[in-house]
Enzyme design. Structure first.
Site, PDB file in Angstrom:
ATOM      1  N   CYS A   1     -20.610  -7.856  -8.194  1.00 17.23           N
ATOM      2  CA  CYS A   1     -21.457  -9.048  -8.228  1.00 17.23           C
ATOM      3  C   CYS A   1     -22.193  -9.178  -6.906  1.00 17.23           C
ATOM      4  O   CYS A   1     -23.272  -9.744  -6.833  1.00 17.23           O
ATOM      5  CB  CYS A   1     -20.619 -10.287  -8.499  1.00 17.23           C
ATOM      6  SG  CYS A   1     -19.224 -10.442  -7.384  1.00 17.23           S
TER       7      CYS A   1
ATOM      8  N   GLU B   1     -13.657 -18.995  -5.404  1.00 18.68           N
ATOM      9  CA  GLU B   1     -12.392 -18.298  -5.647  1.00 18.68           C
ATOM     10  C   GLU B   1     -11.889 -17.738  -4.321  1.00 18.68           C
ATOM     11  O   GLU B   1     -12.652 -17.585  -3.375  1.00 18.68           O
ATOM     12  CB  GLU B   1     -12.589 -17.171  -6.660  1.00 18.68           C
ATOM     13  CG  GLU B   1     -12.786 -17.702  -8.060  1.00 18.68           C
ATOM     14  CD  GLU B   1     -12.443 -16.701  -9.137  1.00 18.68           C
ATOM     15  OE1 GLU B   1     -13.031 -15.608  -9.113  1.00 18.68           O
ATOM     16  OE2 GLU B   1     -11.600 -17.012  -9.993  1.00 18.68           O
TER      17      GLU B   1
END
Ligand code: NAD
Length: 487
Positions: A286, A463
């Site tokens: 990502c 996260e």
């Protein structure tokens, strides 16, 4: 540890296999293109069983002291550490990585395990003042409830650690759906949690397709929290479905990350960093560097360097190869079509631009590809390809570079290469992303630090780091009134 010929679900701390042959889906080896396993195809019935077992174990698990929950995560992490080479072999097989890269992923998962376990002894809330006499005020964390955790294929074990460990630490029970392309390592990890003492039902793993197993989980009204990592397209579908019932939704989505090379940069370092950002893990990050923004005065020199370095890259899954295959034949096709379309619209291919070989015979490889002459408004400038493709853009100065970096539907990571602290400072202030790197790569997050992005890169949660606990817990504010005259 061998890769299983049939990959089961994991419900109530037991392997669960579908009865019928048709309830399996094929799993191909990305490095060879050959079929090598069959994966249980989760249906509503298995999703339902897994959610029911999570509900059944919730009271018991959420009332287990957090320090005890942390001990189980620490014990599991120690077992993982002992078995890391064996598990790395499985990652390499299912994800199409070298053993070396798989070990890197194992170490990241282990670090996350120890970090999360340590948080169990802290688990801080705040104690504060009250305006009212004889009243005290404090906050404490409480679990959200039943979690659906949905992962992509690129880092199956690290992805497991990032979601499962904090979800369990916070007292939730959970159902995980790994990617259909990397199904087995999550079962191995779940078995280790059982060995470490995890209560039956506190974690289930449901295999299968996103549109089936994944969707059953997000549609189920008993699921309180959805933590999803994957593409923007799927994230938006999840938001639409689960948003209707106001479930708590954490979406960690894609990126189109910019790496800026200024005219005062160490060009050698910048080119090395750009190549790693763009092509390591075959661009299946990502945080991959898919837009390289270069000052015009050094553009030609930098271009020469990056093309030279790219042309020397070795493709394959041996430890001395630079990157491996894409995860599936579809992924190769998506990248190939996007590159061809950009080419037909005027993009110039400086390197690569095509498949490496016949995917069915030799695996899912795509050549490392550098494009130039691409309009920043063109589709390929705005779409994440999740493959080894990067685009060079020319700008006149830092202002134009930052404007271009910010001109994206995504806002995950960004990097700048410069010797000027002034430029670095302005960049870090003005760049609209979740993670910034100065003189480094666009990727490279650490387990004690928050990770996540803006706009289409996610819904604002972070996260890893202690911030991960905010996804998996809810604050409770507590006021206590006492009577000092009644002692
Ligand atoms: P994907 O969205 O196709 O699939 C991700 C997961 O969602 C898989 O397990 C899949 O089976 C499941 N899924 C698919 N459709 C679903 C549906 N309708 N309902 C429920 N679940 C569904 O993504 P992918 O191609 O496997 O993964 C690549 C994407 O993940 C890229 O966009 C990448 O940037 C992103 N990613 C983001 C981060 C981050 O932290 N931001 C990290 C890694 C990968």
């Amino acid at each position: 540890m061998n890769y299983l010929e049939k990959i089961p679900h994991w419900i109530n701390n037991e392997e669960v296999y579908p009865e019928k042959e048709k309830d399996f889906i094929p799993k191909f080896n990305p490095a060879t293109g050959k079929l090598f396993s069959l994966v249980a195809r989760g249906k509503k019935i298995e999703a339902d069983k897994a959610i029911s077992s999570a509900i059944k174990s919730f009271e018991n698990w959420s009332e287990t002291p957090v320090v005890k929950r942390a001990e189980i995560i620490r014990e599991a992490t120690q077992i993982i550490q002992k078995q890391k080479e064996e598990i790395a072999v499985l990652i390499a097989l299912e994800a199409g990585k070298s053993f070396k890269d798989s070990m890197g992923e194992m170490n990241a998962a282990i670090e996350m395990g120890f970090f999360v376990a340590g948080e169990g002894a802290r688990f801080y809330g705040k104690t504060t003042t009250s305006a009212i006499p004889h009243r005290s005020a404090m906050t404490m964390r409480q679990p959200v409830g039943i979690c659906a955790l949905i992962n992509p294929a690129n880092n199956p074990v690290a992805g497991f650690a990032w979601k499962v460990f904090p979800a369990l630490l916070c007292g939730n029970t959970a159902v995980l759906k790994p990617s259909e392309n990397t199904p087995y390592t999550s079962i191995v990890m779940a078995k280790i949690l059982k060995k470490a003492g995890l209560l039956s039902g506190a974690l289930s793993v449901i295999q299968g397709l996103g549109k089936e197993a994944g969707q059953y989980l997000i549609e189920d009204h008993r699921v309180d929290l959805i933590s999803f990592t994957g593409s923007v397209q799927t994230g938006k579908q999840i938001q639409q479905i689960a948003g209707k019932r106001l479930a708590k939704i954490c979406l960690e989505l894609g990126g189109k990350n910019a790496l800026i090379v200024c005219d005062d940069a160490n060009l050698e370092n910048a080119a090395e960093s750009a190549v790693l950002s763009a092509f390591s893990s075959a661009g299946q990050r990502c945080a991959s560097g898919s837009r390289i923004i270069v000052f015009d005065s050094i553009f030609e020199n930098f271009k020469k360097l990056i093309v030279e370095k790219t042309n020397k890259l070795k493709i394959g899954v041996k430890d001395d190869d630079n990157f491996g295959p894409l995860i599936s034949k579809n992924a190769v096709e998506k990248v190939r079509l996007a590159v061809n379309k950009a080419r037909s619209q005027g993009a110039k291919v400086l390197s690569g631009g095509q498949k490496f070989s016949d995917t069915d015979k030799f695996g899912y490889y795509f050549k490392p590809t550098i494009l130039e002459n691409v309009d920043p408004e063109n589709e390929i400038s705005k779409t994440e390809l999740f493959g080894p493709v990067t685009i060079l853009y020319k700008v006149k100065d830092l202002k134009e570079a930052i404007t271009l970096a910010n001109n994206s539907p995504f806002g995950l990571t960004a990097a700048i290469h410069t010797k000027s602290i002034n430029r670095a400072q302005v960049f870090q202030e003005q760049c609209r992303v979740g993670v910034v790197s100065i003189n480094g790569h666009t990727y490279g997050s650490e387990p004690h630090m928050p990770f996540g992005g803006l706009r289409n890169s996610g819904t604002g949660w972070r996260e890893a780091g202690t911030e991960a606990l905010d996804i998996y817990s809810e604050w409770k504010t507590i006021y206590t009134i006492h009577d000092p005259n009644n002692i």
